[in-house]
Each structure stands twice: as C-alpha cells, then as structure tokens.
Design an enzyme around this catalytic site. Structure first.
Site, PDB file in Angstrom:
ATOM      1  N   ASN A 157       0.866  -1.190   0.000  1.00 47.09           N
ATOM      2  CA  ASN A 157       0.000   0.000   0.000  1.00 47.09           C
ATOM      3  C   ASN A 157       0.901   1.238   0.000  1.00 47.09           C
ATOM      4  OD1 ASN A 157      -1.796   2.055   0.571  1.00 47.09           O
ATOM      5  ND2 ASN A 157      -2.326   1.324   2.627  1.00 47.09           N
ATOM      6  N   LYS A 184       0.077   4.259  -0.264  1.00 46.61           N
ATOM      7  CA  LYS A 184      -0.583   5.436   0.326  1.00 46.61           C
ATOM      8  C   LYS A 184      -0.399   6.655  -0.584  1.00 46.61           C
ATOM      9  CE  LYS A 184      -0.244   3.290   4.802  1.00 46.61           C
ATOM     10  NZ  LYS A 184      -0.140   3.398   6.244  1.00 46.61           N
ATOM     11  N   HIS A 234      -9.678   1.059   5.255  1.00 46.87           N
ATOM     12  CA  HIS A 234      -8.376   1.250   5.915  1.00 46.87           C
ATOM     13  C   HIS A 234      -8.560   2.191   7.106  1.00 46.87           C
ATOM     14  CE1 HIS A 234      -4.254   2.499   6.642  1.00 46.87           C
ATOM     15  NE2 HIS A 234      -3.882   1.413   5.989  1.00 46.87           N
ATOM     16  N   GLU A 249      -6.875   4.585   8.163  1.00 44.85           N
ATOM     17  CA  GLU A 249      -6.667   6.015   7.879  1.00 44.85           C
ATOM     18  C   GLU A 249      -7.936   6.609   7.271  1.00 44.85           C
ATOM     19  OE1 GLU A 249      -3.010   5.507   5.681  1.00 44.85           O
ATOM     20  OE2 GLU A 249      -2.023   4.959   7.551  1.00 44.85           O
TER      21      GLU A 249
HETATM   22  P1  PGA Z   1       2.759   0.331   7.734  1.00 45.06           P
HETATM   23  O1  PGA Z   1       1.293   0.522   7.080  1.00 45.06           O
HETATM   24  O2  PGA Z   1       3.332  -0.942   7.160  1.00 45.06           O
HETATM   25  O3  PGA Z   1       3.520   1.541   7.296  1.00 45.06           O
HETATM   26  O4  PGA Z   1       2.573   0.250   9.203  1.00 45.06           O
HETATM   27  C1  PGA Z   1       0.441  -0.578   6.916  1.00 45.06           C
HETATM   28  C2  PGA Z   1      -0.865  -0.119   6.314  1.00 45.06           C
HETATM   29  O5  PGA Z   1      -1.327   0.976   6.608  1.00 45.06           O
HETATM   30  O6  PGA Z   1      -1.476  -0.857   5.534  1.00 45.06           O
END
Ligand code: PGA
Length: 266
Positions: A17, A19, A103, A105
């Site tokens: 991901n 982001k 997700h 977020e």
């Molecule tokens: P991270 O993010 O590996 O940076 O902790 C995981 C995610 O949000 O899917």
C-alpha cells in the site's frame, strides 16, 4: 473468484500500500523492480496499490507480469455526481484486481463508517474486484480489553448481508491501528490471536467450508525482520505493507520471508 482451496494451500499474498507517496517516475521504477523480482517468486501473489493517479503508469509496468494492481479506496456507486470519487467500474477499467476498503486512515481521518465499508465491499464484489477489507483496534481499545469486540463488530458490520460464497472471495486485513506506521508491530502471538478469532467468527457464521478459505492478512509495521515470525503463525496468510513497500529491497525481502515461512507451514 470463488475460493475453494484452504488459505494455507493458497500462495502468500503480499500487498504494498503506497498510500499518498511517489511520483510517476518513482512508481514506475519501483514497480519494475518488483516485477523483476516477482518473476522469480511465482509462489507469492504480489499486489501493488498505488495512488489513483499512478494506476495507469503502474499498470503499464505490471501488465503481462504476475504482479497484480490494486486501489486504495473507491465509492460504492457505479457513477454519478460524486466529485472527487472513483467508482468500481473506473478501477476495473484501470486494470485493478484488488481494492483496499475500510483502511484505518480512511476510517479515522475521513470519517468512513462500517455501513459505508459494507456498501463498498458489496460494490467491489459486483465488479469482480477483490476487497481487501481492513479492520483493527486502537490502542485504548486494546488496553481496555476491547480488541475482540471491536474487531468482531467491524467484521460483522462489514460483511452484513453477504452470503458465505461471497465472504470466501474477500481478503481480510487485520491491522491494529497502534501498529500502523509506528514501528510497533503486534507480536506474532498477538496477531495470531486476532486472526484465529476472525477465522472462528467466519466459521460460526458461514460454516466450515468458508472459514479455512478466508485469506487473512496482517498489516502494521511489517518489515523484513519480523515478516518470517509473523507469517509462521497458523492463521496469517499474507501481509498488507505500508512504509516498507516503498523500497524495492524491503518489499521483496518481506515477500521472500513470507514464502519461506509458508513453505515451513505447509
Ligand atoms: P505500515 O502501514 O506498514 O507503514 O505500518 C500498513 C498499512 O497501513 O497498511
């Protein structure tokens, strides 16, 4: 899309991901490196999940390779006056096979609700997109002993109204909110406990045929040095990787560790 094999017989699924990161040039470079490594790792299902605007550029790199494309979100409607949104047909048209839904977020920063996630899951399935349905507890919930009630509630609400056959076609990602982007990973035992709980809940509700097939990913600060011990746990079928997916070396290494642990388990 229906799953008939048990999750352990399935290849490890490792999804990156990205982001809201990377330029088109950076994305193409990273995708090429992953494709090159992916060709030597047919034992894994690798998915790259760039921001919407980079789907086209990354698609050109991954097409004709086993690496799959995914998106980070979508609306549940097929089309309409929804400025700023992207629909399931848009994603299918852009070559996506997967879509991340719910997700943390999105839930925390953009007010996504369980009911909205449920509509999105149904819409994704209608368009042959495999949802990567995210759920997980916050730190206060964990410390207050409410992990299972939180995860169980999200699971039930997200899958509301779906028949078992459809549930078997969904990828679930357990991502403790306190572990995302913090460098704090759940211990293998903590992750396994929740994964087993999710599988058990699916079994209770949808039966013995569906539950062993459910693919349950772990996400939250997965790194090359913790991937093996996490994946060795019985109910961990893959990873949703954020930060460590932005570097080819770490993402590829995580995939190798998952394959190594998968071989040990099967
Ligand atoms: P991270 O993010 O590996 O940076 O902790 C995981 C995610 O949000 O899917």
């Amino acid at each position: 899309m229906e799953k008939t094999m048990s999750s352990q017989a399935k290849p490890p699924l490792v999804a990156g991901n990205w982001k809201m990161h990377l330029t088109a040039e950076e994305a193409k470079r990273l995708a090429s490196q992953v494709v090159k490594a992916g060709l030597e790792m047919p034992e894994a299902e690798i998915v790259l999940i760039p921001p919407f605007s980079l789907l086209g550029a990354v698609r050109k790199v991954v097409c004709d390779s086993p690496v799959q494309l995914g998106a980070q979100n979508m609306h549940w409607e097929d089309k309409g006056a929804f400025t700023g949104e992207v629909s399931p047909p848009h994603l299918a048209d852009a070559g996506c096979r997967y879509v991340v839904l719910g997700h943390s977020e999105r839930r925390q920063l953009f007010g996504e609700t369980d009911a909205g996630v449920n509509k999105k899951i149904k819409a994704a399935l209608r368009h042959e997109l495999t949802p990567i349905f995210c759920l997980g507890e916050t730190l206060p919930e964990r410390e207050g002993g409410r992990t299972m009630s939180r995860v169980g509630g999200q699971l039930e609400a997200g899958l509301e109204g779906l028949e078992g056959k459809k549930v078997g076609a969904i990828v679930i990602a357990y991502e403790p909110v306190w572990a995302i982007g913090t460098g704090k990973t759940a211990t293998p035992a903590q992750a396994q406990e929740v994964h087993a709980f999710i599988r058990e809940r699916i079994k209770e509700k949808y039966g013995n045929e569906v539950s062993p097939c459910a693919i349950i990913l772990y996400g939250g600060s997965v790194k090359p040095d913790n991937a093996f011990s996490l994946f060795r746990e019985k109910d961990i079928d893959g990873f949703l990787v954020g930060g460590a997916s932005l570097e080819a070396v770490s993402f590829i290494q995580i995939t190798k560790e998952a394959i190594r642990a998968h071989k040990e388990k099967t």
